[in-house]
Motif scaffolding. Structure first.
Motif, PDB file in Angstrom:
ATOM      1  N   LEU A  99       0.828  -1.208   0.000  1.00 11.06           N
ATOM      2  CA  LEU A  99       0.000   0.000   0.000  1.00 11.06           C
ATOM      3  C   LEU A  99       0.862   1.257   0.000  1.00 11.06           C
ATOM      4  O   LEU A  99       0.587   2.227  -0.699  1.00 11.06           O
ATOM      5  N   PHE A 100       1.910   1.208   0.822  1.00  9.31           N
ATOM      6  CA  PHE A 100       2.756   2.384   1.012  1.00  9.31           C
ATOM      7  C   PHE A 100       3.542   2.734  -0.244  1.00  9.31           C
ATOM      8  O   PHE A 100       3.700   3.908  -0.585  1.00  9.31           O
ATOM      9  N   ARG A 226       6.301  10.832   4.323  1.00 10.25           N
ATOM     10  CA  ARG A 226       6.555   9.549   3.647  1.00 10.25           C
ATOM     11  C   ARG A 226       8.025   9.139   3.816  1.00 10.25           C
ATOM     12  O   ARG A 226       8.326   7.979   4.069  1.00 10.25           O
ATOM     13  N   LYS A 235       3.347   4.349   8.337  1.00  9.29           N
ATOM     14  CA  LYS A 235       3.149   4.139   6.901  1.00  9.29           C
ATOM     15  C   LYS A 235       1.666   4.117   6.544  1.00  9.29           C
ATOM     16  O   LYS A 235       1.255   4.665   5.514  1.00  9.29           O
ATOM     17  N   SER A 239      -0.307   6.725   4.146  1.00  9.25           N
ATOM     18  CA  SER A 239      -1.133   6.226   3.048  1.00  9.25           C
ATOM     19  C   SER A 239      -2.546   6.791   3.129  1.00  9.25           C
ATOM     20  O   SER A 239      -3.157   7.126   2.107  1.00  9.25           O
ATOM     21  N   GLU A 242      -2.655  10.389   2.040  1.00 11.31           N
ATOM     22  CA  GLU A 242      -2.483  10.558   0.594  1.00 11.31           C
ATOM     23  C   GLU A 242      -3.773  10.365  -0.186  1.00 11.31           C
ATOM     24  O   GLU A 242      -3.861  10.755  -1.354  1.00 11.31           O
ATOM     25  N   ARG A 285      -9.855   1.126  -0.610  1.00 12.25           N
ATOM     26  CA  ARG A 285      -8.479   1.253  -0.084  1.00 12.25           C
ATOM     27  C   ARG A 285      -8.493   2.056   1.218  1.00 12.25           C
ATOM     28  O   ARG A 285      -7.860   1.684   2.207  1.00 12.25           O
ATOM     29  N   ILE A 289      -7.423   0.807   5.108  1.00 14.64           N
ATOM     30  CA  ILE A 289      -6.417   1.467   5.945  1.00 14.64           C
ATOM     31  C   ILE A 289      -7.034   1.904   7.273  1.00 14.64           C
ATOM     32  O   ILE A 289      -6.449   1.706   8.343  1.00 14.64           O
TER      33      ILE A 289
END
Length: 534
Positions: A99-100, A226, A235, A239, A242, A285, A289
């Motif tokens: 993912l990162f 990041r 992380k 994510s 972002e 997604r 997370i």
């Protein structure tokens, strides 16, 4: 259309995931067949990421606000729930790394950048900065860019504007002269517009006009995060932060595609456009997370409960980024493992470090993420699990870089963040303010009542700080300072050493007793009286 398809190539791995068999898989196959004609490489196969709908639905109201105190779970029930989930593989380290690394917002992490910085100087209106100057804000922007390896400032300009809400930020004349300057300067690969957040429309307009990538404070700070993210939680938080950036850029790409007649087609009978599919996959997604961060938040809650049970007072050390928090904690604890760096946002993860106060009471110092002016709420919200620890402290220590020309503005920004986090009034009112880096000022004179002046680097003023911390901890935790008469032939003294802070022991040789000075909590004192009546 070819250019637009190439720019959405990073999103193709998401489409490879098994969704509805008839529709979304078909479009992935079609685009994968098209890519070789465009000269693009096929993306690697990505392992599907499963979303637990039950767990997400159960925590829907908690995201971004930390664990609710009224959740209805006792500590024992929380422990049982944690044990039940041990067998459920939510997301492993390799998936976190995937993912990162997989969806870095375009242009940010692509090697080195030669950056031109533009600071819009708003002369009046609600966006005008009153506690700082354009020159100091430009200096901070230069510091942000310089923090990144391989990024270099090649030029900078402060430009007045009356219309910061305009999609091009500046008026027609200023924008035209700025565009000519950027286009004539050789080697520029990016422009950093020193505003909190550019709209997707502004970003697209500026990139088309200047022919290079355009960043705002959100994207630059996020890239610094990041680069400094080392742990699983950091992380995941990066994510998550972002996602809004990816969402706005996705909208830009498909707006371009629509204008060229290729972005509004429905997919294989699914009733969804390609854009709607991408948005839904991005939402999945985000859910994945958030649900993982919620699990980590529950673990953090249990750790806090364990620390509380052991009655270690918690002191959160906070302040503007690069004010010297880590250096101070190293000086207070003697923790040789701490390696302070002269760098913005060097600390992203909460770390605990044990230290002793003058009474030999053990406290845990919490090193926290640094604050910054003009940080968007979405970015702070992504790190809410980390910042939540501050709320559960017994004491706050606000460290200020008193040598910095913007120290007053930095203090205001820190207090604003604490207010936005809805910090308890009791914590804010008892907060200790520390003026650090006095070694950088000749003949420094303390000008603010109640503050303490120190040099964490040289160890000056630390004894006075420890005494003040001890006084406030005793007040905030409700501990008692008592002289207890103990029988040395019983386990009383060893019990007190184990469960309280023993300050002094005066032995009376005549009757094998002693007067013991202790700092003890109400709960521990209650247990003491029950175990050793009389």
């Amino acid at each position: 259309m070819t250019a637009a398809l190439r720019r959405i190539q990073p999103w193709l791995p998401l489409l490879q995931r098994p969704l509805t068999p008839s529709g979304h898989r078909a479009v992935a196959t079609a685009i994968l067949q098209l890519l070789p004609r465009l000269g693009a490489a096929r993306p690697r196969q990505v392992r599907p990421l499963a979303v637990s709908a039950r767990r997400f639905a159960g925590n829907r109201g908690d995201f971004g606000s930390g664990r609710r105190s009224g959740s209805g779970l006792t500590e024992e029930e929380d422990q049982e729930e944690e044990e039940e989930e041990e067998g459920e593989e939510l997301i492993d380290d390799s998936e976190v790394e995937e993912l990162f690394q997989q969806h870095v917002p375009s242009g940010i992490g692509e090697g080195q950048h030669r950056v031109f910085i533009v600071h819009p100087d708003v002369k009046w209106g609600r966006r005008k900065q009153h506690l700082t100057s354009a020159e100091l804000m430009m200096a901070e922007a230069v510091g942000l860019v310089s923090t990144l390896d391989g990024w270099r400032v090649v030029d900078k300009i402060i430009l007045s504007t009356k219309v910061p809400e305009n999609k091009r930020i500046f008026g027609k004349g200023n924008f035209q002269s700025l565009t000519e300057k950027i286009r004539q300067m050789p080697g520029i690969t990016a422009v950093f517009v020193n505003v909190e957040r550019l709209s997707p429309l502004s970003e697209r307009e500026l990139e088309e006009a200047w022919g290079v990538k355009v960043f705002d404070r959100y994207s630059v700070v996020l890239h610094i995060f990041r680069c400094n993210a080392k742990t699983k939680e950091a992380k995941l938080q990066v994510s998550l932060a972002e996602v809004p950036l990816l969402r706005s850029r996705l909208k830009n790409e498909f707006t371009n595609l629509d204008q060229q007649g290729g972005g509004s087609r429905y997919i294989g009978g699914s009733g969804e456009t390609l854009y709607e599919v991408q948005q839904r996959l991005l939402k999945e997604r985000e859910m994945k997370i958030r649900s993982t961060l919620e699990k980590l938040r529950r673990k953090r809650h249990l750790l806090r409960a364990q620390r509380k049970h052991k009655e270690f007072p918690i002191v959160s050390v906070l302040g503007y980024t690069n004010c010297g928090k880590t250096t101070l904690i190293k000086a207070l604890t003697g923790d040789s493992g701490l390696q302070p760096r002269n760098q913005l946002f060097a600390t992203l993860d909460v770390t605990l470090h044990a230290g002793q106060l003058p009474s030999r009471m053990t406290v845990l110092y919490v090193d926290t993420i640094g604050f910054l002016s003009q940080l968007p709420h979405q970015l702070i919200d992504s790190f809410s699990a980390t910042l939540e620890d501050i709320k559960h402290s017994d004491l706050l220590v606000h460290v200020r870089d008193i040598s910095h020309p913007e120290t007053v503005n930095q203090k205001v920004n820190v207090l604003n963040v604490l207010r936005n986090l809805q910090m308890p009034d009791k914590l804010v009112n008892s907060m200790i303010e520390v003026h650090n880096k006095i070694d950088l000022i000749d003949n420094y004179q303390l000008s603010e009542p109640g503050a303490l002046s120190i040099s964490a680097l040289e160890g000056r003023g630390l004894d006075e700080l420890k005494k003040t911390v001890e006084k406030e901890i005793v007040n905030s935790t409700g501990k008692h300072i008592l002289d207890l008469k103990v029988d040395l032939s019983t386990p009383q003294l060893s019990w007190l050493y184990r469960e309280a802070t023993v300050q002094d022991v005066q032995v009376n040789g005549d009757d094998s007793s002693a007067i013991v000075g202790v700092i003890i909590s109400t709960a521990a004192y209650g247990r003491y009286k029950k175990l050793f009546p009389g």
